[in-house]
Design a protein around this motif. Sequence first.
Motif, PDB file in Angstrom:
ATOM      1  N   PHE A 117      36.279  42.000 -63.459  1.00  0.00           N
ATOM      2  CA  PHE A 117      35.366  41.128 -63.160  1.00  0.00           C
ATOM      3  C   PHE A 117      36.026  39.970 -62.965  1.00  0.00           C
ATOM      4  CE2 PHE A 117      33.434  44.559 -65.536  1.00  0.00           C
ATOM      5  CZ  PHE A 117      32.235  44.723 -65.250  1.00  0.00           C
ATOM      6  N   THR A 118      35.361  38.740 -62.538  1.00  0.00           N
ATOM      7  CA  THR A 118      35.633  37.486 -62.554  1.00  0.00           C
ATOM      8  C   THR A 118      34.605  36.717 -62.847  1.00  0.00           C
ATOM      9  OG1 THR A 118      36.643  38.037 -60.226  1.00  0.00           O
ATOM     10  CG2 THR A 118      36.615  35.676 -61.054  1.00  0.00           C
ATOM     11  N   CYS A 119      34.972  35.568 -63.933  1.00  0.00           N
ATOM     12  CA  CYS A 119      33.789  34.977 -64.381  1.00  0.00           C
ATOM     13  C   CYS A 119      33.630  33.521 -63.602  1.00  0.00           C
ATOM     14  CB  CYS A 119      34.522  34.341 -65.716  1.00  0.00           C
ATOM     15  SG  CYS A 119      33.308  33.270 -66.543  1.00  0.00           S
ATOM     16  N   MET A 120      32.469  33.644 -63.184  1.00  0.00           N
ATOM     17  CA  MET A 120      32.211  32.413 -62.228  1.00  0.00           C
ATOM     18  C   MET A 120      31.435  31.007 -62.756  1.00  0.00           C
ATOM     19  SD  MET A 120      33.644  33.910 -59.693  1.00  0.00           S
ATOM     20  CE  MET A 120      33.010  33.186 -57.972  1.00  0.00           C
ATOM     21  N   GLY A 121      31.563  31.027 -64.072  1.00  0.00           N
ATOM     22  CA  GLY A 121      31.185  29.983 -64.633  1.00  0.00           C
ATOM     23  C   GLY A 121      29.624  30.068 -65.417  1.00  0.00           C
ATOM     24  N   HIS A 122      28.884  29.280 -65.818  1.00  0.00           N
ATOM     25  CA  HIS A 122      27.782  29.009 -66.557  1.00  0.00           C
ATOM     26  C   HIS A 122      26.584  29.557 -65.547  1.00  0.00           C
ATOM     27  CE1 HIS A 122      24.276  27.851 -69.165  1.00  0.00           C
ATOM     28  NE2 HIS A 122      25.265  27.807 -70.239  1.00  0.00           N
ATOM     29  N   ALA A 123      25.637  30.368 -66.408  1.00  0.00           N
ATOM     30  CA  ALA A 123      24.589  30.858 -65.904  1.00  0.00           C
ATOM     31  C   ALA A 123      23.528  29.860 -65.121  1.00  0.00           C
ATOM     32  CB  ALA A 123      23.768  31.825 -66.430  1.00  0.00           C
ATOM     33  N   SER A 124      23.661  28.578 -65.579  1.00  0.00           N
ATOM     34  CA  SER A 124      22.900  27.442 -65.093  1.00  0.00           C
ATOM     35  C   SER A 124      23.146  27.367 -63.405  1.00  0.00           C
ATOM     36  CB  SER A 124      23.295  26.287 -65.740  1.00  0.00           C
ATOM     37  OG  SER A 124      24.450  25.939 -65.745  1.00  0.00           O
ATOM     38  N   MET A 125      24.108  27.855 -63.080  1.00  0.00           N
ATOM     39  CA  MET A 125      24.418  27.896 -61.629  1.00  0.00           C
ATOM     40  C   MET A 125      23.213  28.472 -60.973  1.00  0.00           C
ATOM     41  SD  MET A 125      27.325  26.446 -60.342  1.00  0.00           S
ATOM     42  CE  MET A 125      27.379  25.100 -61.448  1.00  0.00           C
ATOM     43  N   LEU A 126      22.549  29.526 -61.235  1.00  0.00           N
ATOM     44  CA  LEU A 126      21.300  30.023 -60.533  1.00  0.00           C
ATOM     45  C   LEU A 126      20.317  29.136 -60.561  1.00  0.00           C
ATOM     46  CD1 LEU A 126      21.271  33.600 -62.686  1.00  0.00           C
ATOM     47  CD2 LEU A 126      21.822  33.195 -60.260  1.00  0.00           C
ATOM     48  N   ASN A 127      20.071  28.198 -61.097  1.00  0.00           N
ATOM     49  CA  ASN A 127      19.264  27.070 -61.287  1.00  0.00           C
ATOM     50  C   ASN A 127      19.523  25.812 -60.429  1.00  0.00           C
ATOM     51  OD1 ASN A 127      16.837  26.293 -61.802  1.00  0.00           O
ATOM     52  ND2 ASN A 127      17.129  25.752 -64.059  1.00  0.00           N
ATOM     53  N   ARG A 128      19.659  26.163 -58.998  1.00  0.00           N
ATOM     54  CA  ARG A 128      20.067  25.256 -57.902  1.00  0.00           C
ATOM     55  C   ARG A 128      18.963  24.284 -57.809  1.00  0.00           C
ATOM     56  NH1 ARG A 128      24.166  25.289 -54.548  1.00  0.00           N
ATOM     57  NH2 ARG A 128      23.953  24.304 -52.411  1.00  0.00           N
ATOM     58  N   PRO A 129      19.332  22.910 -57.966  1.00  0.00           N
ATOM     59  CA  PRO A 129      18.249  21.883 -57.606  1.00  0.00           C
ATOM     60  C   PRO A 129      17.983  22.009 -56.208  1.00  0.00           C
ATOM     61  CG  PRO A 129      20.467  21.013 -58.426  1.00  0.00           C
ATOM     62  CD  PRO A 129      20.486  22.134 -58.296  1.00  0.00           C
ATOM     63  N   ASP A 130      16.893  20.975 -55.970  1.00  0.00           N
ATOM     64  CA  ASP A 130      16.384  20.717 -54.515  1.00  0.00           C
ATOM     65  C   ASP A 130      17.655  19.875 -53.811  1.00  0.00           C
ATOM     66  OD1 ASP A 130      13.948  20.090 -52.675  1.00  0.00           O
ATOM     67  OD2 ASP A 130      15.005  18.427 -52.789  1.00  0.00           O
ATOM     68  N   PRO A 131      17.859  20.035 -52.779  1.00  0.00           N
ATOM     69  CA  PRO A 131      18.941  19.227 -51.854  1.00  0.00           C
ATOM     70  C   PRO A 131      18.865  17.746 -51.780  1.00  0.00           C
ATOM     71  CG  PRO A 131      18.264  21.141 -50.603  1.00  0.00           C
ATOM     72  CD  PRO A 131      17.186  21.111 -51.785  1.00  0.00           C
ATOM     73  N   HIS A 132      17.565  17.030 -52.109  1.00  0.00           N
ATOM     74  CA  HIS A 132      17.256  16.007 -52.139  1.00  0.00           C
ATOM     75  C   HIS A 132      16.899  15.355 -53.604  1.00  0.00           C
ATOM     76  CE1 HIS A 132      17.268  16.108 -47.803  1.00  0.00           C
ATOM     77  NE2 HIS A 132      16.429  17.104 -47.871  1.00  0.00           N
ATOM     78  N   ALA A 133      17.503  16.062 -54.546  1.00  0.00           N
ATOM     79  CA  ALA A 133      17.134  15.730 -56.111  1.00  0.00           C
ATOM     80  C   ALA A 133      17.971  14.560 -56.550  1.00  0.00           C
ATOM     81  CB  ALA A 133      17.435  16.972 -57.038  1.00  0.00           C
ATOM     82  N   GLY A 134      19.030  14.077 -55.827  1.00  0.00           N
ATOM     83  CA  GLY A 134      19.826  13.071 -56.196  1.00  0.00           C
ATOM     84  C   GLY A 134      20.934  13.268 -57.038  1.00  0.00           C
ATOM     85  N   ALA A 135      21.989  12.474 -56.827  1.00  0.00           N
ATOM     86  CA  ALA A 135      23.054  12.370 -57.423  1.00  0.00           C
ATOM     87  C   ALA A 135      22.914  12.672 -59.100  1.00  0.00           C
ATOM     88  CB  ALA A 135      23.926  11.343 -57.272  1.00  0.00           C
ATOM     89  N   LYS A 136      22.194  12.248 -59.760  1.00  0.00           N
ATOM     90  CA  LYS A 136      22.239  12.523 -61.090  1.00  0.00           C
ATOM     91  C   LYS A 136      21.772  13.815 -61.622  1.00  0.00           C
ATOM     92  CE  LYS A 136      21.227   8.961 -64.534  1.00  0.00           C
ATOM     93  NZ  LYS A 136      22.288   8.041 -63.989  1.00  0.00           N
ATOM     94  N   VAL A 137      20.892  14.498 -60.764  1.00  0.00           N
ATOM     95  CA  VAL A 137      20.412  16.007 -61.165  1.00  0.00           C
ATOM     96  C   VAL A 137      21.591  16.708 -60.571  1.00  0.00           C
ATOM     97  CG1 VAL A 137      18.882  17.752 -60.282  1.00  0.00           C
ATOM     98  CG2 VAL A 137      18.086  15.438 -60.876  1.00  0.00           C
ATOM     99  N   TRP A 138      22.133  16.545 -59.447  1.00  0.00           N
ATOM    100  CA  TRP A 138      23.333  17.119 -58.801  1.00  0.00           C
ATOM    101  C   TRP A 138      24.401  17.194 -59.731  1.00  0.00           C
ATOM    102  CZ3 TRP A 138      23.687  21.314 -55.625  1.00  0.00           C
ATOM    103  CH2 TRP A 138      22.864  21.581 -54.853  1.00  0.00           C
ATOM    104  N   ASN A 139      24.803  16.057 -60.278  1.00  0.00           N
ATOM    105  CA  ASN A 139      25.932  16.026 -61.396  1.00  0.00           C
ATOM    106  C   ASN A 139      25.624  16.857 -62.510  1.00  0.00           C
ATOM    107  OD1 ASN A 139      28.301  14.709 -62.344  1.00  0.00           O
ATOM    108  ND2 ASN A 139      27.092  13.637 -63.616  1.00  0.00           N
ATOM    109  N   GLU A 140      24.494  16.828 -62.845  1.00  0.00           N
ATOM    110  CA  GLU A 140      24.157  17.710 -64.225  1.00  0.00           C
ATOM    111  C   GLU A 140      24.544  19.221 -63.756  1.00  0.00           C
ATOM    112  OE1 GLU A 140      22.960  17.588 -67.550  1.00  0.00           O
ATOM    113  OE2 GLU A 140      23.754  15.456 -67.105  1.00  0.00           O
ATOM    114  N   TYR A 141      24.097  19.541 -62.555  1.00  0.00           N
ATOM    115  CA  TYR A 141      24.147  20.905 -62.251  1.00  0.00           C
ATOM    116  C   TYR A 141      25.515  21.455 -61.912  1.00  0.00           C
ATOM    117  CZ  TYR A 141      23.706  24.727 -58.915  1.00  0.00           C
ATOM    118  OH  TYR A 141      23.969  26.121 -58.209  1.00  0.00           O
ATOM    119  N   LEU A 142      26.349  20.474 -61.034  1.00  0.00           N
ATOM    120  CA  LEU A 142      27.641  20.809 -60.906  1.00  0.00           C
ATOM    121  C   LEU A 142      28.486  20.629 -61.726  1.00  0.00           C
ATOM    122  CD1 LEU A 142      27.914  19.324 -57.176  1.00  0.00           C
ATOM    123  CD2 LEU A 142      27.919  21.694 -57.862  1.00  0.00           C
TER     124      LEU A 142
END
Lengths: 93, 417
Positions: A16-41
């Motif tokens: 197996f390869t660990c690909m990071g936190h499962a919050s990665m499944l919760n992809r924000p809207d492309p236009h959600a803005g820098a704050k939201v994308w920073n939280e996500y990434l």
Amino acid sequence: MKISCPICGDRDIREFTCMGHASMLNRPDPHAGAKVWNEYLHNRENPAGVIDELWWHGQGCGAWLVVTRNTVTHEILGARLARDVKKEMRDAG
Amino acid sequence: MRFSAFEILKQGLTGNKGWKPHWRSPEPKSHYDVIIVGGGGHGLATAFYLAKEHGITNVAVLEKGYIGGGNVGRNTTIVRANYGLEGNSQFYSHSLKLWENMEADFNFNAMHSQRGIINLFHSDGQRDAFARRGNMMISQGDDAILLDREGVREMLPYLDYEQTRFPIYGGLYHPRGGTARHDAVAWGYARGADMRGVDIIQNCEVQGIDIENGKVVGVQTSKGPIKCGKLGLVTAGRSSQTAAMAGMRLPIESHVLQAFVTEGLKPCVDHVVTYGMGHFYISQSDKGGLVFGGDLDFYASYAARGNLPMVEHVVEAGMTLMPMIGKARMLRSWGGIMDMSPDGSPIIDRTHIDGLYLNCGWCYGGFKAVPGSGFSMAHLMATGNHHAPAEKYRLSRFETGRGLMDEEATGAQHNLH
């Protein structure tokens, strides 16, 4: 460590390869803005304890899993297909 | 008490009965101008330079365990300044210059040994990349020498030059790189800070951060509440937990990096040797043990130990590079908790909370950064301005995307650096 893959059963961690936190499944809207994308990434809860993570069974069935694991003891508490988890997230809105 | 040749002679003739503890064990006062959370290398160095460079001595370092018990005592002790990226290269260059003077500064022998580091390369393309990096190091004012295969063989005759998978083409030699005794670095900074009036308070866990009207006013600890003017969180390895007390989420994941040591042997590895293609590096401690390590285990962990697949990988790499290592018996292995940032570079910055400063994200390169990090953190906390060599270590770079410092160009994922 062994992960119990829902498709293949108990398999060695080397498959197996660990690909990071499962919050990665919760992809924000492309236009959600820098704050939201920073939280996500970048930003993470990073708990010392139980965590849900994405693992890829690359040297097995190729499935993406959400593995529940304890970061302090390395105990693996369960694994589900990421597909099912994502579907539940969608159904829950 | 200061160490000197005279003092050693005097103590030697009087039965060594006059040595005193290197730092006091004070009870916390009710208020400090500055509190540093974390008595590791970086926290102690911050307190030391606050006192030495800025005359700020009403300072406490709060450590939940004991001095030197965290990552500063769990690393492979390598000191170097061989970075290429703008922002990193000047920082590590400055840090290495501090290494060269710090023992005199804090009057303690940290056994800093500039035995030289050799990064091996294994193809024409890698030679070009290393030549470029060497030129960057030289233009930064540091030292680098590109060695060909025979040049490496002269210095490291024990490597396997016949292996076919990664044949040794040469190496980039950084003579001023080397090692130091890691606990002595913590003790030295603790001693130097204490001599200047800093209170080092061990077994004192910070359990809450008090914030009023957007300004930090103090901390709740296992030894009671303590008020402060400014607060520095210097807790790499546990940064997410301390920042959470201030309501912050950080761009950090904690990962495990393993290291290994063999039984004590006669001197045989005279330098630090890195074998990037095999994910392996090695040096020999002053006690004689071969100290080596490899890559992350690649999953988040606070266990301070790793698992067997990476042990196997590291040992296999060691065998392909220097088969003589197979004769040595491995004594111990351990893991450090790495504060992994998304671009592989650290953060030294203020936060949106007035008076709260952050020092974290050292990935697996924190040890060599100890003096530079402490110096730059102290400068930021004392003057309110970023210290020039560390001015690019901003927290905001992740949100804006400007000034990301991905030294290895592996992308914005915590476990890839």
